[in-house]
Enzyme design. Sequence first.
Site, PDB file in Angstrom:
ATOM      1  N   GLY A   1       0.366  -4.109   4.194  1.00  0.00           N
ATOM      2  CA  GLY A   1       0.366  -5.047   4.823  1.00  0.00           C
ATOM      3  C   GLY A   1       1.250  -5.950   4.765  1.00  0.00           C
ATOM      4  O   GLY A   1       2.344  -5.065   4.638  1.00  0.00           O
TER       5      GLY A   1
ATOM      6  N   HIS B   1      -8.639   2.874  -3.087  1.00  0.00           N
ATOM      7  CA  HIS B   1      -7.360   2.666  -2.466  1.00  0.00           C
ATOM      8  C   HIS B   1      -6.969   1.431  -3.889  1.00  0.00           C
ATOM      9  O   HIS B   1      -6.929   0.242  -3.133  1.00  0.00           O
ATOM     10  CB  HIS B   1      -7.503   2.301  -1.227  1.00  0.00           C
ATOM     11  CG  HIS B   1      -6.151   1.977  -0.518  1.00  0.00           C
ATOM     12  ND1 HIS B   1      -4.880   2.221  -1.201  1.00  0.00           N
ATOM     13  CD2 HIS B   1      -6.062   0.464   0.507  1.00  0.00           C
ATOM     14  CE1 HIS B   1      -3.448   1.538  -0.015  1.00  0.00           C
ATOM     15  NE2 HIS B   1      -4.302   0.891   0.571  1.00  0.00           N
TER      16      HIS B   1
ATOM     17  N   CYS C   1       0.862  -1.235  -0.209  1.00  0.00           N
ATOM     18  CA  CYS C   1       0.331  -0.249   0.281  1.00  0.00           C
ATOM     19  C   CYS C   1       1.134   1.139   0.106  1.00  0.00           C
ATOM     20  O   CYS C   1      -0.312   2.304  -0.234  1.00  0.00           O
ATOM     21  CB  CYS C   1      -0.773   0.314   1.815  1.00  0.00           C
ATOM     22  SG  CYS C   1      -1.467  -1.430   1.613  1.00  0.00           S
TER      23      CYS C   1
ATOM     24  N   CYS D   1      -0.808   3.217   6.527  1.00  0.00           N
ATOM     25  CA  CYS D   1      -0.277   1.521   6.982  1.00  0.00           C
ATOM     26  C   CYS D   1      -0.063   0.350   5.973  1.00  0.00           C
ATOM     27  O   CYS D   1      -0.621   0.766   4.386  1.00  0.00           O
ATOM     28  CB  CYS D   1      -1.450   0.739   7.743  1.00  0.00           C
ATOM     29  SG  CYS D   1      -3.326   0.091   7.243  1.00  0.00           S
TER      30      CYS D   1
END
Length: 408
Positions: free
Chosen positions: A380, A347, A94, A378
Amino acid sequence: MARTLRDVVFVDGVRTPFGTAHGALADARADDLVVKCVAELMRRNPGLPPDRVDEVAIAATTQIGDQGLTIGRMAGMLSGLPKTTPGYAIDRMCAGAMTAVTTTAAGIAFGAYDVVVAGGVEHMTRHPMGEGIDLNPRIVAEKLVDPSAIVMGQTAENLHDRFPGIGRKRADGYAAASQRKTAAAYAAGKIQHRLVSVATRSPELGWGLVTRDEPVRPETTAAELAQLKTPFRPHGRVTAGNSAGLNDGATACLLAAEETARELGLPVGMRLVSYAFAGVDPEVMGVGPIPATDKALATAGLTIDDIGLVEINEAFAVQVLAFLDHYGIADDDQRVNPYGGAIAVGHPLASSGVRLMLQLADEFRERPETRYGITTMCVGIGMGGTVVWENPAWQGHSASNRAGDSAA
Ligand SMILES: CC(C)(COP(=O)(O)OP(=O)(O)OC[C@H]1O[C@@H](n2cnc3c(N)ncnc32)[C@H](O)[C@@H]1OP(=O)(O)O)[C@@H](O)C(=O)NCCC(=O)NCCS
């Protein structure tokens, strides 16, 4: 050899509208979405000779097919940049585009580059999350992480467990507010100028032009959200309404040494102050922005009270709320995601870091009383990333950055 670090500035940035997976952008190629962004950046900044772009760093989480073949290099050539301009691919899931920015920015500060293109893409229709992964069996056999760490929605449920004060109702309230803020930002024309339209052709629908984010649901109410299923756990709290969805989209920005921006007459949208990434337990990856922010603020010699704007990626409402609680910031604080966030616009994993930056740059312009802002997200497998930025339009009233003083 003596070296002097150089100041790095965010010059300009654009993105495609974000599509819903299997929706408006389903038939577009991922690399073409990046090309739209890079070509638009060059069009919007005619003072930048193409041969002054020293690097093209583009992130993608799944680096195969149209997101493979070192996509930064391919996208640079396809965008019409000279073949002498190199490029490469980046992956931090991300935070891919955020990492493309921080890595190339470090290269600018070091003197390796003057101007770069950094961005990201994720076409979650063509490349669903988890496509092609080959998890090392040791991860499970040696219990290196809890099995829930691999499913992002389950990590969000774990976060609700860890912070019992953040329940479904609060998460849904936050999500509905994100939708409202995005709708208001669209109504005021604050988002559209960053979007590069994408022409599409579908066998069923023919030609089309995508000009707006597809996932936005301005009519969303907390009462409707309360009815949604919890796909990651029976009787859980995480739903399609209080999570970011599965999306297609790309982003790109121009970064430059401040002295080069001045030389070429390029705009200075934001000044980079510091950045940091931090690791956390993968099964609660959503807390990642907290240690990343602490680290980035410490590097800058700042505290959270100095931060007048926060652009935090809304992978899940619970993860934003955990961040806000940690710093004692109210759910509806006007410093936080004033134009809404990923719960509304979507996203597309590796692209989102630059979307946060586009919004922060625009918010800085609206708020000259604000000196510092952050973009944070944040990641993964248990990470967080934060970049601290300075507002070049700051007029010197730093006291108004303090909690409770934020402008409308
Ligand atoms: C949560 C998730 C599983 C939902 O996927 P999905 O079921 O395909 O989502 P949908 O868009 O079909 O929404 C499910 C339902 O909720 C409804 N819904 C979604 N958002 C809504 C909203 N804001 N208001 C009202 N209803 C809404 C949909 O209309 C749909 O209703 P239906 O079942 O009656 O058609 C998926 O979006 C997901 O995995 N998100 C997380 C992505 C992620 O992990 N990203 C990385 C972060 S680190």
